[in-house]
Design a protein around this motif. Structure first.
Motif, PDB file in Angstrom:
ATOM      1  N   PRO A  26       0.825  -1.213   0.000  1.00  0.00           N
ATOM      2  CA  PRO A  26       0.000   0.000   0.000  1.00  0.00           C
ATOM      3  C   PRO A  26       0.858   1.261   0.000  1.00  0.00           C
ATOM      4  CG  PRO A  26      -0.794  -1.588   1.625  1.00  0.00           C
ATOM      5  CD  PRO A  26       0.538  -2.076   1.157  1.00  0.00           C
ATOM      6  N   VAL A  27       0.349   2.310  -0.662  1.00  0.00           N
ATOM      7  CA  VAL A  27       1.057   3.587  -0.702  1.00  0.00           C
ATOM      8  C   VAL A  27       0.069   4.715  -0.432  1.00  0.00           C
ATOM      9  CG1 VAL A  27       0.766   3.876  -3.212  1.00  0.00           C
ATOM     10  CG2 VAL A  27       2.662   5.023  -2.023  1.00  0.00           C
ATOM     11  N   LEU A  28       0.479   5.674   0.357  1.00  0.00           N
ATOM     12  CA  LEU A  28      -0.279   6.888   0.642  1.00  0.00           C
ATOM     13  C   LEU A  28       0.512   8.088   0.171  1.00  0.00           C
ATOM     14  CD1 LEU A  28      -1.499   6.040   4.275  1.00  0.00           C
ATOM     15  CD2 LEU A  28      -2.904   6.103   2.198  1.00  0.00           C
ATOM     16  N   PRO A  29      -0.143   9.215  -0.085  1.00  0.00           N
ATOM     17  CA  PRO A  29       0.575  10.399  -0.599  1.00  0.00           C
ATOM     18  C   PRO A  29       1.744  10.833   0.285  1.00  0.00           C
ATOM     19  CG  PRO A  29      -1.789  10.703  -0.830  1.00  0.00           C
ATOM     20  CD  PRO A  29      -1.597   9.441  -0.047  1.00  0.00           C
ATOM     21  N   ASP A  30       1.596  10.713   1.615  1.00  0.00           N
ATOM     22  CA  ASP A  30       2.671  11.153   2.505  1.00  0.00           C
ATOM     23  C   ASP A  30       3.698  10.056   2.787  1.00  0.00           C
ATOM     24  OD1 ASP A  30       1.245   9.419   4.097  1.00  0.00           O
ATOM     25  OD2 ASP A  30       0.962  10.834   5.754  1.00  0.00           O
ATOM     26  N   ARG A  31       3.462   8.859   2.225  1.00  0.00           N
ATOM     27  CA  ARG A  31       4.325   7.692   2.460  1.00  0.00           C
ATOM     28  C   ARG A  31       4.581   7.495   3.956  1.00  0.00           C
ATOM     29  NH1 ARG A  31       6.516   5.066  -1.876  1.00  0.00           N
ATOM     30  NH2 ARG A  31       6.085   6.068  -3.889  1.00  0.00           N
ATOM     31  N   GLY A  32       3.522   7.677   4.747  1.00  0.00           N
ATOM     32  CA  GLY A  32       3.614   7.443   6.180  1.00  0.00           C
ATOM     33  C   GLY A  32       3.615   5.964   6.495  1.00  0.00           C
ATOM     34  N   GLU A  33       3.522   5.630   7.784  1.00  0.00           N
ATOM     35  CA  GLU A  33       3.713   4.246   8.212  1.00  0.00           C
ATOM     36  C   GLU A  33       2.659   3.291   7.676  1.00  0.00           C
ATOM     37  OE1 GLU A  33       1.525   4.472  12.604  1.00  0.00           O
ATOM     38  OE2 GLU A  33       3.704   4.329  12.451  1.00  0.00           O
ATOM     39  N   ASP A  34       1.485   3.777   7.302  1.00  0.00           N
ATOM     40  CA  ASP A  34       0.451   2.894   6.747  1.00  0.00           C
ATOM     41  C   ASP A  34       0.500   2.806   5.226  1.00  0.00           C
ATOM     42  OD1 ASP A  34      -0.557   2.194   9.203  1.00  0.00           O
ATOM     43  OD2 ASP A  34      -2.064   3.785   9.222  1.00  0.00           O
ATOM     44  N   GLY A  35       1.417   3.555   4.606  1.00  0.00           N
ATOM     45  CA  GLY A  35       1.496   3.520   3.151  1.00  0.00           C
ATOM     46  C   GLY A  35       2.840   3.978   2.638  1.00  0.00           C
ATOM     47  N   ARG A  36       3.890   3.287   3.046  1.00  0.00           N
ATOM     48  CA  ARG A  36       5.250   3.675   2.657  1.00  0.00           C
ATOM     49  C   ARG A  36       5.567   3.343   1.206  1.00  0.00           C
ATOM     50  NH1 ARG A  36       7.896   1.336   8.193  1.00  0.00           N
ATOM     51  NH2 ARG A  36       7.720   3.240   9.465  1.00  0.00           N
ATOM     52  N   GLY A  37       4.820   2.417   0.625  1.00  0.00           N
ATOM     53  CA  GLY A  37       5.105   2.019  -0.750  1.00  0.00           C
ATOM     54  C   GLY A  37       6.421   1.267  -0.847  1.00  0.00           C
ATOM     55  N   ARG A  38       7.012   1.295  -2.027  1.00  0.00           N
ATOM     56  CA  ARG A  38       8.288   0.622  -2.257  1.00  0.00           C
ATOM     57  C   ARG A  38       9.397   1.294  -1.447  1.00  0.00           C
ATOM     58  NH1 ARG A  38       9.495  -2.569  -6.756  1.00  0.00           N
ATOM     59  NH2 ARG A  38      11.555  -1.586  -6.730  1.00  0.00           N
ATOM     60  N   ALA A  39      10.372   0.501  -1.037  1.00  0.00           N
ATOM     61  CA  ALA A  39      11.514   1.044  -0.302  1.00  0.00           C
ATOM     62  C   ALA A  39      12.321   1.960  -1.201  1.00  0.00           C
ATOM     63  CB  ALA A  39      12.384  -0.094   0.219  1.00  0.00           C
ATOM     64  N   GLN A  40      12.822   3.026  -0.617  1.00  0.00           N
ATOM     65  CA  GLN A  40      13.589   4.007  -1.384  1.00  0.00           C
ATOM     66  C   GLN A  40      15.093   3.733  -1.350  1.00  0.00           C
ATOM     67  OE1 GLN A  40      11.574   6.559  -3.028  1.00  0.00           O
ATOM     68  NE2 GLN A  40      10.179   4.949  -2.336  1.00  0.00           N
ATOM     69  N   THR A  41      15.562   3.036  -0.322  1.00  0.00           N
ATOM     70  CA  THR A  41      17.010   2.824  -0.180  1.00  0.00           C
ATOM     71  C   THR A  41      17.393   1.347  -0.196  1.00  0.00           C
ATOM     72  OG1 THR A  41      16.819   2.898   2.231  1.00  0.00           O
ATOM     73  CG2 THR A  41      17.300   4.976   1.112  1.00  0.00           C
TER      74      THR A  41
END
Length: 319
Positions: A26-41
């Motif tokens: 799941p992904v949310l616009p703010d990429r908060g804890e409930d919707g971080r989406g794909r890892a960035q690093t």
């Protein structure tokens, strides 16, 4: 299969998504804890895709992988479906040791029989009161990042996020004690806060990507694992895989996960520091212990074993 899983622990998830399935986070616009989406690093494969809560409602899943109690309600609210026997098959991964009074160590899913609880160590399974929930243990697995040990830096290395906030849980106070004997470098989120708390022996602090962290860790002469209360830190397994000798506080699952030839597991903090000094004076001994640590980690915590264990469980749950 299509597997839905929240991005909660990036390092663990990096191993999990190496399997043969399609993974949705799941992904949310703010990429908060409930919707971080794909890892960035972290390096995640193309089989991992992002969906918004609105898109989840119109997407079918074979299995939902839960990792926090709140995700049961989140999934039902976002998808309009339930989990378990009367909805989408699900498993619950318990990454953490229980908190609070020992008599209150009741697992949040302990009253459900339709969602298996997957513990990452036998220690975890023994400590939690699992109630009537079916349980299984699938230990950590990590990719083989190769033997990288050089040991050129004369400071121990610790990998920990938020070491000040997690002062006693992560054993940061023990890091300060050992730093009085031998320099220590600490890598992770918010490690810059340490400079105000540890006034001597702190060699370096930095927040690095996974690839940068592995390269930097391998330059230090040994890895220090001071955690008092954690399942079994993946950074410890990664350090062994890279070929570092390890100095480990004898707590939680560490004594049964690290063999004597890989380094030292002890609750004697002064002895951990003294062993570090001995390795500094005898780099050949340190290198030999690191090679033994790597051999053990590849046998016990190899990625293939981890993925095979998960493949069997996911197929069983999906049926």
């Amino acid at each position: 299969m299509r597997v839905l899983a929240w991005h909660v622990h990036a390092a663990w998830m990096t191993s999990f998504v190496q399997g043969p399935h399609d993974y949705v986070v799941p992904v949310l616009p703010d990429r908060g804890e409930d919707g971080r989406g794909r890892a960035q690093t972290y390096d995640w494969p193309a089989s991992v895709s992002e969906l918004t809560p609105e898109e989840l409602r119109s997407t079918d899943f074979d299995v939902v992988l839960l990792q926090r109690p709140s995700e049961v309600e989140l999934f039902e609210r976002w998808s309009g479906r339930s989990v378990g026997d009367h909805g989408v098959p699900a498993v619950y991964v318990e990454h953490n040791t229980p908190r609070g009074d020992v008599n209150d160590w009741i697992h949040p899913l302990g009253k459900r029989t339709d969602i298996p609880v997957v513990h990452v160590t036998e220690f975890n399974r023994a400590m939690w009161d699992n109630g009537v929930a079916p349980t299984v243990v699938i230990e950590h697995g990590v990719p083989d990042y190769g033997y990288r040990y050089t040991g050129e830096l004369d400071s121990l290395v610790v990998s920990v996020n938020e070491p000040v906030r997690r002062w006693r849980v992560a054993g940061t106070d023990l890091v300060a004690r050992i730093a009085e004997q031998v320099p220590v470098s600490v890598y992770g989120m918010k490690t810059d806060e340490l400079t105000a708390r540890i006034t001597s022996g702190l060699a370096q602090v930095d927040d690095l990507s996974q690839a940068q962290l592995h390269d930097r860790m391998a330059q230090h002469f040994a890895y220090l694992h001071p955690y008092r209360w954690t399942s079994l830190g993946l950074s410890l397994v990664e350090a062994m895989t890279l070929g570092l000798p390890v100095l480990v506080l004898a707590a939680t699952a560490a004594p049964e996960s690290v063999p004597p030839e890989a380094g030292l597991v002890s609750s004697d903090v002064d002895l951990l520091g003294a062993t570090a000094l001995r390795w500094l004076a005898d780099p050949d001994e340190a290198r030999e212990s690191g090679q033994a640590a790597r051999a053990h980690a590849l046998r016990r915590f190899g990625l293939d074993r981890f993925l095979d264990d998960w493949e069997r469980l996911l197929k069983e749950v999906a049926r």
